[in-house]
Design a protein around this motif. Sequence first.
Motif, PDB file in Angstrom:
ATOM      1  N   GLY A  66       0.814  -1.206   0.000  1.00 27.39           N
ATOM      2  CA  GLY A  66       0.000   0.000   0.000  1.00 27.39           C
ATOM      3  C   GLY A  66       0.847   1.255   0.000  1.00 27.39           C
ATOM      4  N   MET A  67       1.857   1.307   0.866  1.00 23.90           N
ATOM      5  CA  MET A  67       2.735   2.488   0.921  1.00 23.90           C
ATOM      6  C   MET A  67       3.533   2.637  -0.362  1.00 23.90           C
ATOM      7  SD  MET A  67       4.213   2.449   4.808  1.00 23.90           S
ATOM      8  CE  MET A  67       3.127   2.714   6.214  1.00 23.90           C
ATOM      9  N   ALA A  68       4.048   1.533  -0.869  1.00 22.21           N
ATOM     10  CA  ALA A  68       4.841   1.601  -2.099  1.00 22.21           C
ATOM     11  C   ALA A  68       4.006   2.144  -3.250  1.00 22.21           C
ATOM     12  CB  ALA A  68       5.386   0.217  -2.446  1.00 22.21           C
ATOM     13  N   ARG A  69       2.763   1.657  -3.361  1.00 18.93           N
ATOM     14  CA  ARG A  69       1.888   2.118  -4.442  1.00 18.93           C
ATOM     15  C   ARG A  69       1.543   3.589  -4.274  1.00 18.93           C
ATOM     16  NH1 ARG A  69       2.545   1.068  -8.772  1.00 18.93           N
ATOM     17  NH2 ARG A  69       2.628   3.305  -8.942  1.00 18.93           N
ATOM     18  N   GLY A  70       1.276   3.994  -3.038  1.00 18.45           N
ATOM     19  CA  GLY A  70       0.952   5.388  -2.771  1.00 18.45           C
ATOM     20  C   GLY A  70       2.112   6.313  -3.086  1.00 18.45           C
ATOM     21  N   LEU A  71       3.311   5.912  -2.684  1.00 19.26           N
ATOM     22  CA  LEU A  71       4.508   6.722  -2.936  1.00 19.26           C
ATOM     23  C   LEU A  71       4.797   6.841  -4.423  1.00 19.26           C
ATOM     24  CD1 LEU A  71       6.734   5.322  -0.057  1.00 19.26           C
ATOM     25  CD2 LEU A  71       5.762   7.619  -0.180  1.00 19.26           C
ATOM     26  N   PHE A  72       4.635   5.727  -5.156  1.00 21.52           N
ATOM     27  CA  PHE A  72       4.860   5.752  -6.598  1.00 21.52           C
ATOM     28  C   PHE A  72       3.809   6.605  -7.297  1.00 21.52           C
ATOM     29  CE2 PHE A  72       7.072   1.385  -6.371  1.00 21.52           C
ATOM     30  CZ  PHE A  72       8.300   1.990  -6.219  1.00 21.52           C
ATOM     31  N   SER A  73       2.587   6.543  -6.808  1.00 26.25           N
ATOM     32  CA  SER A  73       1.475   7.210  -7.474  1.00 26.25           C
ATOM     33  C   SER A  73       1.579   8.730  -7.394  1.00 26.25           C
ATOM     34  CB  SER A  73       0.141   6.746  -6.874  1.00 26.25           C
ATOM     35  OG  SER A  73      -0.930   7.467  -7.435  1.00 26.25           O
ATOM     36  N   ASN A  74       1.760   9.259  -6.175  1.00 28.15           N
ATOM     37  CA  ASN A  74       1.735  10.725  -6.041  1.00 28.15           C
ATOM     38  C   ASN A  74       3.111  11.383  -6.230  1.00 28.15           C
ATOM     39  OD1 ASN A  74       3.100  10.823  -3.360  1.00 28.15           O
ATOM     40  ND2 ASN A  74       1.207   9.862  -2.645  1.00 28.15           N
ATOM     41  N   GLU A  75       4.175  10.588  -6.220  1.00 28.12           N
ATOM     42  CA  GLU A  75       5.543  11.069  -6.467  1.00 28.12           C
ATOM     43  C   GLU A  75       5.993  12.155  -5.500  1.00 28.12           C
ATOM     44  OE1 GLU A  75       6.197  12.039 -10.572  1.00 28.12           O
ATOM     45  OE2 GLU A  75       5.376  10.161 -11.299  1.00 28.12           O
ATOM     46  N   SER A  76       5.382  12.230  -4.327  1.00 31.94           N
ATOM     47  CA  SER A  76       5.839  13.183  -3.321  1.00 31.94           C
ATOM     48  C   SER A  76       7.236  12.798  -2.862  1.00 31.94           C
ATOM     49  CB  SER A  76       4.883  13.182  -2.113  1.00 31.94           C
ATOM     50  OG  SER A  76       3.630  13.685  -2.475  1.00 31.94           O
ATOM     51  N   GLY A  77       8.185  13.675  -3.023  1.00 32.43           N
ATOM     52  CA  GLY A  77       9.562  13.392  -2.653  1.00 32.43           C
ATOM     53  C   GLY A  77      10.423  12.922  -3.801  1.00 32.43           C
ATOM     54  N   MET A  78       9.813  12.657  -4.957  1.00 29.82           N
ATOM     55  CA  MET A  78      10.589  12.164  -6.095  1.00 29.82           C
ATOM     56  C   MET A  78      11.362  13.278  -6.798  1.00 29.82           C
ATOM     57  SD  MET A  78      10.098   8.965  -6.029  1.00 29.82           S
ATOM     58  CE  MET A  78       8.952   7.735  -5.425  1.00 29.82           C
ATOM     59  N   GLY A  79      10.861  14.503  -6.739  1.00 29.70           N
ATOM     60  CA  GLY A  79      11.578  15.619  -7.327  1.00 29.70           C
ATOM     61  C   GLY A  79      11.130  16.039  -8.708  1.00 29.70           C
ATOM     62  N   SER A  80      10.139  15.355  -9.278  1.00 26.42           N
ATOM     63  CA  SER A  80       9.681  15.691 -10.629  1.00 26.42           C
ATOM     64  C   SER A  80       8.747  16.897 -10.636  1.00 26.42           C
ATOM     65  CB  SER A  80       8.986  14.481 -11.257  1.00 26.42           C
ATOM     66  OG  SER A  80       7.961  13.984 -10.397  1.00 26.42           O
ATOM     67  N   ALA A  81       7.750  16.891  -9.768  1.00 29.20           N
ATOM     68  CA  ALA A  81       6.743  17.957  -9.754  1.00 29.20           C
ATOM     69  C   ALA A  81       7.322  19.355  -9.502  1.00 29.20           C
ATOM     70  CB  ALA A  81       5.664  17.640  -8.721  1.00 29.20           C
ATOM     71  N   PRO A  82       8.342  19.522  -8.641  1.00 26.18           N
ATOM     72  CA  PRO A  82       8.873  20.864  -8.392  1.00 26.18           C
ATOM     73  C   PRO A  82       9.414  21.552  -9.644  1.00 26.18           C
ATOM     74  CG  PRO A  82       9.669  19.328  -6.737  1.00 26.18           C
ATOM     75  CD  PRO A  82       8.978  18.519  -7.778  1.00 26.18           C
ATOM     76  N   ILE A  83       9.864  20.787 -10.618  1.00 26.22           N
ATOM     77  CA  ILE A  83      10.388  21.380 -11.854  1.00 26.22           C
ATOM     78  C   ILE A  83       9.275  22.120 -12.586  1.00 26.22           C
ATOM     79  CG2 ILE A  83      11.432  20.850 -14.098  1.00 26.22           C
ATOM     80  CD1 ILE A  83      12.847  18.497 -12.764  1.00 26.22           C
ATOM     81  N   VAL A  84       8.068  21.562 -12.520  1.00 30.20           N
ATOM     82  CA  VAL A  84       6.907  22.212 -13.128  1.00 30.20           C
ATOM     83  C   VAL A  84       6.450  23.386 -12.275  1.00 30.20           C
ATOM     84  CG1 VAL A  84       4.559  21.887 -13.968  1.00 30.20           C
ATOM     85  CG2 VAL A  84       6.206  20.014 -14.140  1.00 30.20           C
ATOM     86  N   ALA A  85       6.458  23.210 -10.953  1.00 26.63           N
ATOM     87  CA  ALA A  85       5.997  24.255 -10.036  1.00 26.63           C
ATOM     88  C   ALA A  85       6.782  25.548 -10.208  1.00 26.63           C
ATOM     89  CB  ALA A  85       6.114  23.769  -8.592  1.00 26.63           C
ATOM     90  N   ALA A  86       8.051  25.424 -10.564  1.00 28.24           N
ATOM     91  CA  ALA A  86       8.909  26.601 -10.705  1.00 28.24           C
ATOM     92  C   ALA A  86       8.481  27.514 -11.843  1.00 28.24           C
ATOM     93  CB  ALA A  86      10.361  26.157 -10.918  1.00 28.24           C
ATOM     94  N   ALA A  87       7.672  27.004 -12.781  1.00 27.56           N
ATOM     95  CA  ALA A  87       7.237  27.813 -13.925  1.00 27.56           C
ATOM     96  C   ALA A  87       6.003  28.647 -13.618  1.00 27.56           C
ATOM     97  CB  ALA A  87       6.956  26.904 -15.127  1.00 27.56           C
ATOM     98  N   ALA A  88       5.403  28.448 -12.451  1.00 27.99           N
ATOM     99  CA  ALA A  88       4.116  29.074 -12.138  1.00 27.99           C
ATOM    100  C   ALA A  88       4.230  30.566 -11.845  1.00 27.99           C
ATOM    101  CB  ALA A  88       3.474  28.370 -10.944  1.00 27.99           C
ATOM    102  N   GLN A  89       3.194  31.292 -12.201  1.00 29.81           N
ATOM    103  CA  GLN A  89       3.080  32.714 -11.868  1.00 29.81           C
ATOM    104  C   GLN A  89       2.550  32.816 -10.435  1.00 29.81           C
ATOM    105  OE1 GLN A  89       0.319  33.828 -14.873  1.00 29.81           O
ATOM    106  NE2 GLN A  89       1.850  34.027 -16.491  1.00 29.81           N
ATOM    107  N   THR A  90       3.396  33.239  -9.523  1.00 29.10           N
ATOM    108  CA  THR A  90       2.990  33.309  -8.120  1.00 29.10           C
ATOM    109  C   THR A  90       3.733  34.440  -7.427  1.00 29.10           C
ATOM    110  OG1 THR A  90       2.758  32.007  -6.082  1.00 29.10           O
ATOM    111  CG2 THR A  90       4.751  31.650  -7.374  1.00 29.10           C
ATOM    112  N   ARG A  91       3.088  35.043  -6.446  1.00 30.94           N
ATOM    113  CA  ARG A  91       3.709  36.209  -5.805  1.00 30.94           C
ATOM    114  C   ARG A  91       4.682  35.846  -4.696  1.00 30.94           C
ATOM    115  NH1 ARG A  91      -1.806  38.986  -3.847  1.00 30.94           N
ATOM    116  NH2 ARG A  91      -2.404  38.102  -5.848  1.00 30.94           N
ATOM    117  N   ASN A  92       4.588  34.625  -4.156  1.00 29.02           N
ATOM    118  CA  ASN A  92       5.578  34.188  -3.166  1.00 29.02           C
ATOM    119  C   ASN A  92       5.653  32.672  -3.142  1.00 29.02           C
ATOM    120  OD1 ASN A  92       3.721  33.109  -0.994  1.00 29.02           O
ATOM    121  ND2 ASN A  92       3.024  35.247  -0.979  1.00 29.02           N
TER     122      ASN A  92
END
Length: 457
Positions: free
Chosen positions: A266-292
């Motif tokens: 269950g934990m392995a599937r959850g970790l693979f699914s949401n990729e929290s901690g994997m480092g992929s999603a932050p690369i996309v987040a950096a492109a966002a228009q945000t004030r802080n």
Amino acid sequence: MIEILNGVISDINSILWGVPMLLLLLGTHLYLTVRLRFPQRHIIKAIKLSFRKDEGSVGDVSQFSALATSLAGTIGTGNIIGVATAITMGGPGAVFWCWITGVFGISTKYAEGLLATKYRVQTKDGKMLGGPMYAIERGMKCKWLAVFFAAMASITAFFIGNTVQCNAISTVLEKTYGVGTVWTGLAIAALTLAVIVFGVKGIARVCESLVPLMAIIYVLGCFILLGINHDYIFPAIGLIVKSAFTTKAAAGGFVGSTLMIAMRYGMARGLFSNESGMGSAPIVAAAAQTRNPVRQALVSSTSTFWDTVIICAITGIMLVSSIMANPGIDSSAGAVLTEFAFRQIPYVGTPLLSIGIVTFAFSTILGWSYIGEKALEYLMGKKARLIYRILWVIATFLGSVTAINLVWNLGDLTNALMAIPNIVCILALSGVIVRETRKYLWENRLDEASDEVLDEE
């Protein structure tokens, strides 16, 4: 030779993705949850922010577009087949532990998004670049580790974000509708080229339309199945919770499993699914228009909420109730279990599942194309963009027509090697994360613009 190599890599993966890695990721989730005072309680505020445009803020795409692109990389066949695999291997209790990793993983996704935005840089032509490699280099002052992460990310993208997704699409279309893999490969290559040639804005434009649509269609199918098996919904929820803590093997159509087995899968599937901690999603987040940085961190955290806390949970309850309603169902393999469950919907069940797999996989291809490109651009500069896009399109065709057991294992290997430096970075800079969170969130200054000057690259 290939079989021997595949076996060696599989053995390495069993070590890398064993108990130590699961404890590292889950431990980071729990540590950040406590240190950040349970950021999960701000999820409603975060969802509201994700639908607002941060007018006048610097960035390439809106926060919603960045979120949709991030979700495109995480919501995939893992949500459909992966949860079923967790149930077949770990029993119904695996659904509970999959859900728990999503709840606590929100904190890590928040932390990743914050660091990605705080340490991003702006190119001379106004484009945003960010992600763990920039946080490692600028925050930790560790260039070699940043280079290692970027190398692993660019390679991983070709494996789990491209070829295996293309293979899933071609397999489904060939098996269900008799479409040749060559034709599927050509179609995917053409569609991918038509989107990625426009860069992040083109990818985001498609993802912000495709991701909500595909999620609604898939969830609608799950709710229809829950309606068909409505008498078993509450018994299924009860069995999921009970099985998550029992030391006895499950019965009644389920594979035998105990507490530790349910937790592991269950934990392995959850970790693979949401990729929290994997480092992929932050690369996309950096492109966002945000004030802080904290505003974008909150928006980023909603991806784990939607991916695991909502979609994976609905999938798990739907599958367990289907098994309880049909005790003779073959629950020995995840793909078989999912296929049987959707066949319960007369006439449209199989096409609905096929559409779900195809759209989920294609959106993953688009999301990861940006992630991999930015990782390679960190290593080689802007000249890498054209080369990467050409190779990416070629890989979509090859993945559609080639057997890829080895590629799956290589993807798992590089994914682990990508996650480790990212987790190290998050823990090393946890003080920065707390400081920024206190400034903007805890002191109710979320609407203030950051006074930091973006560095140019």
